[in-house]
Design a protein around this motif. Structure first.
Motif, mmCIF file in Angstrom:
data_model
loop_
_atom_site.group_PDB
_atom_site.id
_atom_site.type_symbol
_atom_site.label_atom_id
_atom_site.label_comp_id
_atom_site.label_asym_id
_atom_site.label_seq_id
_atom_site.Cartn_x
_atom_site.Cartn_y
_atom_site.Cartn_z
ATOM 1 N N SER A 41 0.853 -1.193 0.000
ATOM 2 C CA SER A 41 0.000 0.000 0.000
ATOM 3 C C SER A 41 0.886 1.240 0.000
ATOM 4 O O SER A 41 2.082 1.155 0.254
ATOM 5 N N THR A 47 -2.611 8.416 0.481
ATOM 6 C CA THR A 47 -3.677 8.381 -0.523
ATOM 7 C C THR A 47 -4.711 9.473 -0.222
ATOM 8 O O THR A 47 -5.169 10.167 -1.137
ATOM 9 N N GLU A 74 1.581 4.219 -4.180
ATOM 10 C CA GLU A 74 2.070 2.842 -4.187
ATOM 11 C C GLU A 74 3.330 2.699 -5.046
ATOM 12 O O GLU A 74 4.147 1.810 -4.811
ATOM 13 N N PHE A 136 -3.457 -1.676 -5.621
ATOM 14 C CA PHE A 136 -4.424 -0.613 -5.873
ATOM 15 C C PHE A 136 -4.473 -0.197 -7.342
ATOM 16 O O PHE A 136 -5.416 0.425 -7.767
ATOM 17 N N ARG A 150 -10.866 2.580 -2.860
ATOM 18 C CA ARG A 150 -10.126 2.694 -1.603
ATOM 19 C C ARG A 150 -10.029 1.346 -0.895
ATOM 20 O O ARG A 150 -10.971 0.576 -0.863
ATOM 21 N N GLY A 151 -8.865 1.078 -0.357
ATOM 22 C CA GLY A 151 -8.631 -0.210 0.295
ATOM 23 C C GLY A 151 -8.318 -1.322 -0.703
ATOM 24 O O GLY A 151 -8.237 -2.493 -0.340
ATOM 25 N N GLY A 152 -8.111 -0.948 -1.973
ATOM 26 C CA GLY A 152 -8.005 -1.940 -3.044
ATOM 27 C C GLY A 152 -6.741 -2.791 -3.045
ATOM 28 O O GLY A 152 -6.661 -3.786 -3.774
ATOM 29 N N SER A 153 -5.751 -2.438 -2.244
ATOM 30 C CA SER A 153 -4.517 -3.242 -2.240
ATOM 31 C C SER A 153 -4.756 -4.674 -1.765
ATOM 32 O O SER A 153 -4.053 -5.588 -2.196
HETATM 33 N N1 ASP Z 1 -3.655 3.244 -0.756
HETATM 34 C C1 ASP Z 1 -5.013 2.887 -1.115
HETATM 35 C C2 ASP Z 1 -5.977 3.428 -0.073
HETATM 36 O O1 ASP Z 1 -5.555 4.038 0.895
HETATM 37 C C3 ASP Z 1 -5.181 1.416 -1.309
HETATM 38 C C4 ASP Z 1 -4.872 0.560 -0.097
HETATM 39 O O2 ASP Z 1 -4.040 0.924 0.726
HETATM 40 O O3 ASP Z 1 -5.439 -0.517 -0.001
HETATM 41 O O4 ASP Z 1 -7.153 3.274 -0.209
#
Ligand code: ASP
Ligand code: MG
Length: 421
Positions: A41, A47, A74, A136, A150-153
């Motif tokens: 990430s 982000t 990333e 991501f 968001r959170g896609g990693s």
């Molecule tokens: N950096 C991206 C986010 O904060 C993806 C991730 O960390 O999963 O949403």
């Protein structure tokens, strides 16, 4: 020897010191003889910062250019981790989304992965080189950079693990596993050894946020075994190969390995719901449809629904829940549709909490719901609405009782640890 995908979240990558620690954890796995790919990430907070830049630049920003900006976090951490690993004497290189490539649909800022061409990546891993992949991000069919939401990693990591046919996808985060319930509320919460994909989906969607829900759905579809574990343990931390974290696996694998598991796996709570009641709705065909159709059209999610037994004169009260963030829109839509629906009053209440008990054991055992109702009744907790699925029972209660309910139910289902954590 195994093939392992390791994923490190934003808090694990926040700053050079932490990236050095991550490099050591990765090197240890490579030194144990495994083939290793690492998905990273952006540094925690980066982000958000990049998203804000886009908003500042223009409130009507082009989503394709937004992806160019936000995917950069990333890119930075993947390069830095490769450098840190090289300085430890390991062979490592980064693989950006377009280099592999990770092909996605072209819906910018919320793209879905379509295919990953992992041939070169696999060959490089087999040669003993550590592959570092920025999470991501991907590339659209017309060659532009995309991001996965968001959170896609987490989803990137699971997709890479499926593509290289990894034995395991280790997700390193700031908690050391998935717990029976929130350990900040119930000190006797226990770390789970295994959870099934299905259970994790229910626990994630009802408020136990460890992994992006989408990544769990993908892992279930591709049968990728996930381990959730902490990257913040000291040098004497147990080796990831000894599975110190929580394994998220298929139901059949869980049955083989965890004979002593309890009927209930976990209990989640969610305070972001609100309750809406329409009084004196006509008790006739089409009435309920006239309530929920306009909400569906506005993409408002409705979860629990209770229709009370009719009053006199063919009328009934209808109660349901929606996310609190949708309450204003919900009220607006229903007020507009008042004549069509024909209700008397509309009431809302945000002081509610949803408590859900989850467990695949429920499929073959009766009495789970009645245990819940009895335990809550004994403590004077009133239940306002109920929903069930094959592996979940949820109740809506007054928010002030949420903590008490979690503790009482944790004990009632025999989940309490001997010693407190
Ligand atoms: N950096 C991206 C986010 O904060 C993806 C991730 O960390 O999963 O949403
Ligand atoms: Mg995350």
């Amino acid at each position: 020897m195994a093939r392992i995908v390791m994923k490190f979240g934003g808090t694990s990558m926040a700053g050079i010191e932490r990236i050095r620690r991550v490099a050591q954890i990765v090197k240890r796995q490579a030194d144990a003889g495994h083939e290793v790919a690492v998905v990273v990430s952006a540094m925690a907070g980066d982000t958000d910062r990049l998203v804000n830049f886009c908003r500042e630049a223009s409130s009507l920003y082009d989503p394709a250019e937004y992806d160019v900006v936000v995917a950069s976090g990333e890119q930075v951490t993947s390069g830095l981790l490769a450098i840190a690993l090289q300085s430890l004497g390991a062979r490592a290189r980064s693989w950006l989304g377009w280099q592999m490539p990770i092909r996605t649909v072209s819906s910018h800022s919320k793209a879905r992965i379509e295919t990953i061409d992992a041939a070169e990546l696999t060959a490089s891993m087999e040669s003993g080189e550590i592959a570092i992949i920025p999470g991501f991000q991907g590339i659209s069919e017309n060659g532009r950079i995309t991001t996965l939401g968001r959170g896609g990693s987490d989803t990137s990591a699971v997709a890479i693990a499926a593509a290289v046919k990894a034995d395991r996808c280790d997700i390193y985060t700031d908690v050391d596993g998935v717990y029976t319930t929130d350990p900040r509320i119930v000190t006797r919460a226990r770390k789970l050894k295994t959870v099934t994909f299905e259970e994790m989906l229910e626990l994630a969607s009802v408020g136990a946020k460890v992994l992006q829900t989408r990544s769990v759905g993908l892992a279930m579809k591709e049968n990728v075994r996930i381990q959730v574990l902490s990257s913040f343990n000291g040098d004497d931390a147990p080796c990831a190969d000894d599975l110190p974290g929580t394994m998220i696996v298929s139901e059949s694998e869980m049955e083989k390995n965890d004979m002593e598991r309890q009927l209930i796996t976990g209990i989640a709570h969610d305070k972001n719901e609100c309750k809406v009641t329409l009084t004196r709705v006509p008790d006739k065909p089409g009435a309920v449809a006239s309530i929920f159709e306009p909400l569906a059209e506005a993409a408002i999610n409705v979860d629990m629904i209770v229709q009370n037994v009719g009053r006199e004169k063919g009328e009934t009260d209808v109660t349901f829940t929606t996310p609190a963030s949708d309450l204003d829109r919900t009220m607006q839509i229903l007020e507009k549709a008042r004549d069509q629906i024909g209700y008397n009053r509309i009431l809302s209440d945000t002081n509610v909490a949803k408590i859900s008990v989850v467990g695949v054991g429920m499929k073959s055992h009766a009495g789970v719901a009645s245990t819940m109702f009895k335990a809550l009744a004994e403590r004077g907790v009133n239940i306002q609405a109920i929903t069930t699925s094959e592996i979940k029972v949820s109740v809506l209660i007054e928010a002030d009782y949420a903590e008490l309910a979690l503790r009482v139910l944790h004990t009632a289902y025999g989940l309490d640890a001997e010693e407190t954590v």
